[in-house]
Design a protein around this motif. Structure first.
Motif, PDB file in Angstrom:
ATOM      1  N   VAL A  95       0.050  -0.967  -0.529  1.00  0.00           N
ATOM      2  CA  VAL A  95      -0.017   0.099  -0.439  1.00  0.00           C
ATOM      3  C   VAL A  95       1.057   1.106  -0.006  1.00  0.00           C
ATOM      4  N   GLU A  96       1.642   1.364   0.541  1.00  0.00           N
ATOM      5  CA  GLU A  96       2.845   2.183   0.898  1.00  0.00           C
ATOM      6  C   GLU A  96       3.851   2.447  -0.216  1.00  0.00           C
ATOM      7  N   LYS A  99       0.800   3.179  -3.185  1.00  0.00           N
ATOM      8  CA  LYS A  99       0.429   4.723  -2.954  1.00  0.00           C
ATOM      9  C   LYS A  99      -0.076   5.516  -3.797  1.00  0.00           C
ATOM     10  N   GLU A 100       0.547   6.470  -4.698  1.00  0.00           N
ATOM     11  CA  GLU A 100       0.367   7.039  -5.961  1.00  0.00           C
ATOM     12  C   GLU A 100      -1.007   6.738  -6.653  1.00  0.00           C
ATOM     13  N   THR A 103      -4.372   5.604  -5.679  1.00  0.00           N
ATOM     14  CA  THR A 103      -5.105   7.093  -5.163  1.00  0.00           C
ATOM     15  C   THR A 103      -5.884   7.105  -6.444  1.00  0.00           C
ATOM     16  N   LYS A 137      -7.895   0.610   3.012  1.00  0.00           N
ATOM     17  CA  LYS A 137      -7.065   1.897   2.831  1.00  0.00           C
ATOM     18  C   LYS A 137      -7.993   2.663   1.500  1.00  0.00           C
TER      19      LYS A 137
END
Ligand code: ATP
Ligand code: MG
Length: 391
Positions: A95-96, A99-100, A103, A137
């Motif tokens: 997820v980290e 992330k971009e 998103t 998330k």
């Protein structure tokens, strides 16, 4: 977060017993290209070369850019590496790291490869678990198994590797696995592409360039060196030979029939190139000729050129249209340099009406009327040779 590059071997996996020597050549080429960017760890497993930056602050964009141009790699992925013994940290890292992309995307799916069969979760379970965590998330994102905007790949190997998809590599086979060849390199569009194509099939490229000062300028030569430096991103460092061709061209102008200038010049270029090859223990030539493109590239002209050759001449562009050659040269970034407007020795003393169908006996007879030998020797002996590295 620890990033790593996974470079998947291409055709070389088919090479049976030679496989390890192909893989070793590929690893050597990658090491050579990345050395100046810092320290890396390398290992090979399951048709993949793992490239792990060791130093902090290594420019991974630059690493990717270089690895993208190394022949023998079909796919490459930039991934995050996570300790596979801890599922929670895998989820967090995924997820980290993505992330971009997650998103920005509206839909995704997870694809899992489980090369380590002892891993406690099966592939479907990995996908469901990680997919569920991502949905939690990023509440805006939907699972779409058919046309997802982003695919989250998770590969369970020595460790867990997570990435948003592999891209195409340069293909071909590793440079250094198909012998060596001497490329006749002009400042034009075609010959750099010809060198690139031979390197793609594993050939180590040396190059010979003919210059004719003062008819050709220092800047024309610098342009050719620049082309060689761009080619070297793919071919590896190029052993470059620069031959002063002025005296020979003047002798052709003063002693040969005008309509045969070009063809005799090409025969003499081949002769000089071969003598350099013999010194360097290289056994074939490469040119950027394409059938019918110009007067010196008709079938009859090539018969006359080849008659001056004791070695095979490879012409990888022989069946390509100019537009196809241009497309490759744009892709490999030689085009903009090739079109810089500098003169080439081929355009010095060009006859108004070159023979498109030269007859071999006539050419040989004309050439025999003048003793080029001392000039050929002088050209070979005064040739300047040096390495050109990738830039
Ligand atoms: P290029 O775009 O590669 O210059 P071209 O279409 O201009 O090719 P020619 O100039 O007739 O065609 O050259 C044919 C081939 O001869 C070139 O592809 C190259 O391999 C070789 N050649 C031509 N000029 C030189 C030179 N000055 N030095 C070395 N090789 C040359
Ligand atoms: Mg040319």
């Amino acid at each position: 977060m620890k990033e790593i590059i996974l470079a998947k071997f291409g055709e070389i996996v088919l090479k049976g017993l030679n496989r390890s020597s192909f893989e070793d050549a590929l690893e050597r080429n990658v090491r050579r290209r990345l050395k100046e960017l810092g320290a890396f760890e390398y290992w090979k497993a399951q048709s993949t070369l793992y490239i792990r930056p060791v130093d902090d602050g290594i420019d991974v964009d630059e690493v990717m850019d270089r690895v993208r141009k190394i022949f023998g790699i079909v796919k490459l992925a930039r991934a995050v590496e996570v300790d596979k013994s801890d599922w929670q940290s895998i989820e967090k890292a995924a997820v980290e790291y993505l992330k971009e992309q997650l998103t920005a995307a509206k839909s995704f799916k997870v694809v899992s490869k489980r090369a380590d069969k002892s891993f406690p979760m099966g592939s479907p379970e990995i996908c469901t678990e990680l997919g569920g965590y991502i949905c939690e998330k990023f509440p805006h994102i939907q699972v779409d198994l058919h046309e997802p905007e982003i695919i989250v790949n998770i590969e369970i190997r020595e460790e867990a590797y997570i990435h948003a998809g592999a891209e195409d590599g340069a293909g071909g086979i590793p440079v250094g696995t198909s012998g060596r060849a001497m490329l006749l390199l002009s400042g034009g569009i075609d010959s750099p592409v010809a060198g690139y194509m031979m390197a793609k099939r594993g050939v180590i490229i040396s190059a010979v360039h003919f210059e004719s000062p003062p008819y050709t300028s220092e800047r024309a030569k610098l342009k050719v060196e620049k082309l060689a430096a761009v080619m070297a991103r793919y071919c590896g460092a190029i052993n470059f030979h620069c031959v002063n061709f002025s005296a020979i061209q003047e002798a052709i102008r003063d002693n040969m029939p005008q309509e045969l200038f070009t063809i005799i010049m090409r025969r003499l270029m081949m002769e000089i190139a071969q003598r350099i090859c013999e010194k360097e223990k290289i056994s074939c030539l490469v040119t950027g000729e394409s059938l019918g493109q110009v007067a010196s590239q008709t079938m009859a002209a090539m018969v006359c050129t080849d008659n001056a050759c004791r070695m095979p001449v490879f012409r990888p562009l022989i069946g390509m249209d100019k537009s196809e050659i241009v497309a490759v040269s744009r892709r490999i970034e030689t085009f903009d340099i090739s079109i810089e407007p500098f003169e080439d020795c081929c355009t010095v003393f060009t006859p108004k009406h070159p023979k498109t169908r030269p007859v071999l006996e006539d050419v040989v007879k004309a050439q025999e009327k003048f003793d080029f030998e001392p000039m050929i020797e002088e050209a070979v002996n005064s040739c300047r040779s040096y390495m050109i590295n990738a830039k």
